[in-house]
Write an enzyme that holds these catalytic residues in place. Structure first.
Site, PDB file in Angstrom:
ATOM      1  N   HIS A 302       1.003  -1.318  -0.118  1.00  0.00           N
ATOM      2  CA  HIS A 302      -0.181   0.043  -0.116  1.00  0.00           C
ATOM      3  C   HIS A 302       1.111   1.037  -0.156  1.00  0.00           C
ATOM      4  O   HIS A 302       1.876   1.047   0.761  1.00  0.00           O
ATOM      5  CB  HIS A 302      -0.982   0.034   1.141  1.00  0.00           C
ATOM      6  N   ASN A 303       0.246   2.373  -0.820  1.00  0.00           N
ATOM      7  CA  ASN A 303       1.780   3.750  -0.907  1.00  0.00           C
ATOM      8  C   ASN A 303       2.938   3.128  -0.415  1.00  0.00           C
ATOM      9  O   ASN A 303       3.734   4.012  -0.330  1.00  0.00           O
ATOM     10  CB  ASN A 303       1.097   4.265   0.051  1.00  0.00           C
ATOM     11  N   GLU A 332       1.636  -0.255  -6.020  1.00  0.00           N
ATOM     12  CA  GLU A 332       0.147   1.119  -5.464  1.00  0.00           C
ATOM     13  C   GLU A 332       0.491   2.124  -6.060  1.00  0.00           C
ATOM     14  O   GLU A 332       2.209   3.107  -5.329  1.00  0.00           O
ATOM     15  CB  GLU A 332      -0.127   1.056  -4.504  1.00  0.00           C
ATOM     16  N   ASP A 334       0.203   6.144  -6.558  1.00  0.00           N
ATOM     17  CA  ASP A 334      -0.972   7.548  -6.474  1.00  0.00           C
ATOM     18  C   ASP A 334      -0.610   8.609  -7.112  1.00  0.00           C
ATOM     19  O   ASP A 334      -0.028   9.246  -7.708  1.00  0.00           O
ATOM     20  CB  ASP A 334      -0.958   8.539  -5.296  1.00  0.00           C
ATOM     21  N   HIS A 347       2.059  11.397  -1.665  1.00  0.00           N
ATOM     22  CA  HIS A 347       0.653  11.333  -1.861  1.00  0.00           C
ATOM     23  C   HIS A 347      -0.327  12.344  -1.203  1.00  0.00           C
ATOM     24  O   HIS A 347      -0.095  13.407  -0.526  1.00  0.00           O
ATOM     25  CB  HIS A 347       1.343  10.741   0.397  1.00  0.00           C
ATOM     26  N   GLU A 381      -3.900   4.428  -8.236  1.00  0.00           N
ATOM     27  CA  GLU A 381      -4.704   4.939  -7.362  1.00  0.00           C
ATOM     28  C   GLU A 381      -5.219   6.679  -8.610  1.00  0.00           C
ATOM     29  O   GLU A 381      -3.939   7.299  -8.399  1.00  0.00           O
ATOM     30  CB  GLU A 381      -4.112   6.108  -6.326  1.00  0.00           C
TER      31      GLU A 381
END
Length: 737
Positions: A302-303, A332, A334, A347, A381
């Site tokens: 994640h992230n 992932e 973003d 982020h 994302e």
């Protein structure tokens, strides 16, 4: 000694003579440091020329690799200033930051690049005996303050304290005198190694040896065979195995000729990979990889772009490299609009630094398949405008080329998801896609659940994965057709089943039914869960709860050390560390009636008893570097699995002995669903006033445990090895009667 032959190598000679290398931390921070390899052939020492006495050291064993040229963000940022042939990066194990260096000439750079690579290779190929000798050798050099290669008794006492040994002075003096053959009052390195061996003679191993050896001197072939079949539960193969073990581990040629094993050989076998708690046959790829993706647990991050926390942390390509090297198969990204039409990754709405989307994709191309050849899922994302989404689509096609799976295999509408085997070497994009399921019958959805919702998630209904019409038209307008077209097999939909599920599923019975529904649903569809956005410190949730209902993509913050990552590393340590682990058969059958709350109701339910005799510990690291502090270790065994299997129990603590504590205590557990259980061994330094300090841990799947007398090689908080620290245990597994 192995040291001498290396010292003739020309690269190593350059390193030992020392070089001035530029240490680079950023475009503006570049400083000369004087580096050299010390005489032990293992320690790299460096200092700034003008600083007083301050210097730093690290061991070659801390290093994982050397990257040549501009292969880090920092060195890429100064590429104009320093050509690639002068630059290299030292990569450390675990979460320790890299060292970016620039040499004064290409020859000097080559000497360090090739020299360090050679030393890393040597360190990795040492066997247990060499490793222990090396460990002792390192300590000797550390403690030999005046560098005369000798140590008197006072220095030896001080060294033992540094090595975490608290011992009876008379006993130590007695052994010291025995080792001091020349009666000079001091020991040279070889004599010190002999002294150390006498000091570490392990009575508990000797006792086991005695039980099977008739003359107390050696184990004859049939005695070793009988030990393997009775104690190590090896059955049929023990005869042939006994022969192989003598060949492999017996240091004495005389014993080998007799077909026998001495105590030394026996101890070396017990400390080796084969004597470890992990079944050797489960370490390599051993599972069927031709089932649909939904039948596997998939190591997921994640992230992925963060190295630290989610508010101020640094976004970094290095974070992707570290996750992929650990076997992570779902990363992932973003994405946000960047300047000049170039999308960036960070982020959103926080102070984390930004990196370019195209650099992330290039890194992915370079590192995706180094640790595993099975597919990588790229979870996007997407916060970009339609224009920049189109730019993303172009980068994905250009950079990844054939690696990107953009069409259905065989062009057929599948009845089920393709397998890891069929998708070897492929990258799958997981993102939103224009159009509902009616236009894309071939589409498989990946549900998204965060761990705030996760408490409610098993009360979910499975029917509502379709977006409402209003939502659909809104999504359509925001999506770039080019990006949407790259999504195949993994279309993202948010799992909406929770809000209205509570009202009519409040009853316990309904709840249990819905857990079974979730397990059934996950036989066909992929579900991804991730930490709640409220966890700004990048903390993790316990992945076990999600695996127990069959969720495949349980995303964790790989950058955050701790129990949750230990469990993740533990589960994925098997099957060649390839990032895919097949689910138990009762979680692959579409009509399964399994519920983690009621393990006893499933077909083929067979609970097991796990009994662990914690015998002793070896060379536990010091937690506190303060002069004179020695640890008071205890061992805790924790079981993670279905709710009924969650349990922990611990031994008492031993005062002042991190060197060779002996517990001889037995811990018993009942395991209802062995196929889902993970067993975690934790060693802590007992502290009556405050929280215990962590010393080391090792986690593995219950199904990968070898019963019998075994060593557990402990790992640090970061999941890296800390040789020669270990636990010695005797494990038995039996049916619950």
């Amino acid at each position: 000694n192995t040291q001498s032959c290396i010292q003739d190598d020309p690269y190593i000679q350059v390193m030992m003579a020392g070089s001035t290398l530029r240490k680079v931390k950023s475009r503006s921070w570049k400083k000369n440091r004087y580096f050299r390899l010390l005489e032990d052939g293992l320690t790299i020492w460096y200092k700034s020329r003008w600083a007083g006495r301050g210097h730093s050291t690290f061991s070659v064993t801390d290093l994982e690799a050397v990257r040549e040229g501009h292969q880090s963000e920092v060195l890429l940022s100064i590429a104009e200033e320093f050509p690639a042939e002068l630059c290299f990066t030292l990569v450390f194990h675990g979460r320790q930051g890299n060292l970016d260096l620039v040499a004064e000439s290409p020859d000097e750079a080559q000497a360090w690049i090739q020299g360090v690579r050679m030393l890393i290779h040597k360190a990795q190929t040492m066997d247990e005996k060499e490793r222990l000798d090396q460990w002792v050798w390192d300590w000797f050099h550390k403690a030999d303050k005046n560098k005369d290669g000798k140590m008197n008794f006072k220095e030896v006492k001080k060294l033992l304290k540094m090595m975490n040994v608290e011992m009876n002075e008379d006993h130590a003096l007695h052994l010291f005198t025995m080792a001091d053959k020349s009666e000079s009052g001091s020991l040279e390195i070889e004599q010190f190694v002999f002294f150390y061996k006498m000091l570490t003679q392990r009575d508990e191993v000797w006792k086991v040896f005695q039980d099977y050896s008739e003359d107390g001197e050696k184990l004859m072939l049939e005695e070793l065979q009988s030990f393997l079949s009775v104690e190590q539960h090896e059955g049929e193969q023990s005869a042939q195995h006994a022969q192989e073990l003598i060949e492999r581990y017996e240091p004495s040629e005389t014993a080998k000729k007799q077909g026998a094993m001495s105590l030394d050989g026996f101890q070396m076998y017990l400390c080796s990979q084969e004597g470890s708690i992990f079944k050797p046959e489960h370490q390599d790829l051993y599972q069927d990889m031709s089932q649909p993706l939904s039948h596997y647990f998939i190591s997921s991050s994640h992230n992925t772009y963060l190295l630290e926390d989610q508010l101020r942390g640094q976004s970094s390509l290095e974070a992707y490299i570290q996750a992929l090297k650990r076997g992570c198969r779902c990363v992932e990204v973003d994405c946000w609009d960047g300047y000049d039409g170039d999308p960036v990754v960070y982020h959103g709405h926080t102070l984390t630094s930004k990196i370019l989307f195209k650099d992330v994709i290039s890194t992915l191309k370079e590192y995706a398949f180094r640790a595993s050849e099975f597919p990588v899922i790229l979870s996007i994302e997407n916060h970009c405008s339609v224009e920049q989404q189109t730019v993303m689509a172009q980068y994905l096609r250009q950079i990844l080329g054939d690696m990107l799976q953009t069409t259905l295999l065989d062009g057929q509408v599948p009845q089920q998801l393709p397998s890891p085997q069929e998708l070897k070497g492929k990258i799958l994009l997981k993102a939103k896609k224009i159009g509902g399921l009616e236009e894309y019958v071939d589409e498989t959805c990946t549900d998204e659940v965060s761990d705030e919702e996760e408490m409610a998630n098993c009360d979910a209904e499975m029917a509502s994965t379709e977006d409402s019409p209003e939502k659909k038209s809104k999504a359509k307008s925001k999506m770039s057709r080019e990006l949407s077209d790259l999504v195949v097999y993994c279309k993202s939909v948010h799992f909406d089943g929770f809000e209205h599920a509570h009202s009519h599923l409040a009853k316990e019975a309904g709840r249990r039914r819905s857990r079974t529904d979730f397990v059934q649903y996950n036989t066909r569809q992929l579900s991804r869960t991730y930490p709640s956005g409220l966890r700004t410190d990048s903390s993790n949730y316990n992945p076990q709860d999600m695996w127990s209902v069959g969720c495949q993509i349980v995303a964790l913050n790989f950058q955050t050390a701790g129990l949750e990552m230990d469990l993740n590393d533990g589960l994925f340590r098997q099957n060649g560390c390839c990032g895919y682990v097949i689910k138990p058969n009762f979680m692959r059958d579409g009509n399964t009636q399994f519920s983690p709350d009621k393990p006893e109701e499933r077909e083929g339910y067979k609970p097991l008893r796990l009994s662990i005799q914690v015998i002793s510990g070896q060379q536990l690291p010091k937690v506190n570097q303060k002069e004179g502090s020695i640890v008071d270790p205890l061992v805790r065994v924790e079981i993670y699995g279905v709710p009924q299997d969650q349990a922990k129990d611990e031994t008492s603590h031993i005062n002042n002995n991190g060197f060779n504590p002996v517990w001889n205590e037995t811990l018993d557990f009942t395991i209802h669903t062995p196929e889902l259980a993970l067993v975690c061994f934790v060693v802590e330094d007992h502290d009556k006033a405050s929280r215990n300090d962590f010393i080391g841990q090792y986690t593995l799947p219950f199904m990968c445990i070898q019963p019998g007398y075994r060593h557990i090689h402990l790992l640090s908080k970061d999941g890296t090895a800390i040789p020669p620290s270990s636990l010695f245990v005797n494990i038995s597994i039996s049916e619950l009667t």
